[in-house]
Motif scaffolding. Structure first.
Motif, PDB file in Angstrom:
ATOM      1  N   THR A 177       0.831  -1.202   0.000  1.00  0.00           N
ATOM      2  CA  THR A 177       0.000   0.000   0.000  1.00  0.00           C
ATOM      3  C   THR A 177       0.864   1.249   0.000  1.00  0.00           C
ATOM      4  O   THR A 177       0.617   2.196  -0.754  1.00  0.00           O
ATOM      5  N   ASP A 234      -4.378   6.540   6.586  1.00  0.00           N
ATOM      6  CA  ASP A 234      -5.711   6.191   6.088  1.00  0.00           C
ATOM      7  C   ASP A 234      -5.651   5.048   5.081  1.00  0.00           C
ATOM      8  O   ASP A 234      -6.460   4.120   5.125  1.00  0.00           O
ATOM      9  N   ARG A 256      -4.826   1.649   6.942  1.00  0.00           N
ATOM     10  CA  ARG A 256      -5.982   1.191   7.722  1.00  0.00           C
ATOM     11  C   ARG A 256      -7.087   0.670   6.791  1.00  0.00           C
ATOM     12  O   ARG A 256      -7.649  -0.402   7.018  1.00  0.00           O
ATOM     13  N   ASP A 257      -7.390   1.405   5.728  1.00  0.00           N
ATOM     14  CA  ASP A 257      -8.441   0.993   4.793  1.00  0.00           C
ATOM     15  C   ASP A 257      -8.077  -0.295   4.061  1.00  0.00           C
ATOM     16  O   ASP A 257      -8.920  -1.177   3.888  1.00  0.00           O
ATOM     17  N   THR A 311     -10.221  -3.623   4.471  1.00  0.00           N
ATOM     18  CA  THR A 311     -10.911  -4.118   3.280  1.00  0.00           C
ATOM     19  C   THR A 311     -10.475  -5.544   2.927  1.00  0.00           C
ATOM     20  O   THR A 311     -11.313  -6.400   2.653  1.00  0.00           O
TER      21      THR A 311
END
Length: 181
Positions: free
Chosen positions: A106, A150, A153-154, A158
Motif C-alpha cells: 500500500t 488512512d 488502515r483501509d 478491506t
C-alpha cells in the motif's frame, strides 16, 4: 535495545546457574561417595559457613531459573497472527507477515515514497502498525503521513477485516528521487 537486554539476561542466567552449581560442588566436595555424604550430613550442624554457601547457591540457581523463564515466556506468549473470525468450524486468522506485506504494498503504491519498512504488533484484539518511509524532500510530510495512515488502515480492513488500532508513520529521511537513465 531489547536484543541487548535479552543477551544480558541470558548471560546473567547462565552465570547464576553455573555459580550456584559450583558453590554446591565446593560445599559437598565433588566427587563424593555415599559414606562421605552421610558424614557431611552429620557434620552440617558444625559448618554454618557451608550452609550459608548452600543458601547462596540455591538463591543463585533460583535467580537463573526465573530469568530464563522470563526470557522464554516472553517469546512463547508473543502473538504472530491477528484473529479474523471465530465460529463453530474454528478460527480464521491472518499472519502478521501478511499484514506487513499488505501495508508495504500500500505504501509503495505511492510514487512519492522511495522505500519503507514495516512492523506489525499485537494491540489487544487489533494490531498496531509501525511504518518507516523515505520520501522526496518536496513532499508535504504531514499530508503524506495522514494519507498513508488512512490508506493502510483501509487496505487492511478491506482485504482482511482486521481492525487496525494504530498506524504510526515515521519519515526516516528525505532524499532526491533517483534519476532514471
Amino acid at each position: 535495545m531489547k536484543r541487548t537486554v535479552g543477551i544480558l539476561s541470558g548471560i546473567l542466567a547462565f552465570f547464576a546457574l553455573v555459580f550456584g552449581a559450583v558453590l554446591i560442588l565446593i560445599v559437598i566436595g565433588w566427587p563424593i561417595s555415599e559414606a562421605q555424604l552421610a558424614a557431611l550430613a552429620a557434620q552440617t550442624h558444625r559448618m554454618p559457613g557451608a550452609l550459608i554457601l548452600l543458601l547462596v547457591a540455591f538463591v543463585c540457581i533460583a535467580i537463573g531459573i526465573v530469568v530464563l523463564y522470563g526470557m522464554i515466556g516472553r517469546h512463547l506468549n508473543r502473538r504472530t497472527t491477528a484473529l479474523l473470525e471465530k465460529n463453530a468450524l474454528g478460527e480464521t486468522a491472518v499472519s502478521f507477515s501478511a499484514l506487513k506485506e499488505i501495508a508495504e504494498r500500500t505504501v509503495k503504491s505511492r510514487c512519492d515514497v522511495g522505500s519503507c519498512k514495516t512492523k506489525v504488533h499485537a494491540l489487544g484484539n487489533s494490531v498496531r502498525i509501525d511504518v518507516r518511509v523515505v520520501t522526496a524532500p518536496t513532499v508535504s510530510l504531514l499530508e503524506l503521513t495522514h494519507t498513508l495512515q488512512d490508506m493502510i488502515r483501509d487496505a487492511i480492513l478491506t482485504l482482511c477485516g482486521t481492525e487496525v488500532a494504530v498506524v504510526d508513520v515515521t519519515v526516516d529521511q528525505t532524499e532526491a528521487p533517483s534519476k532514471r537513465a
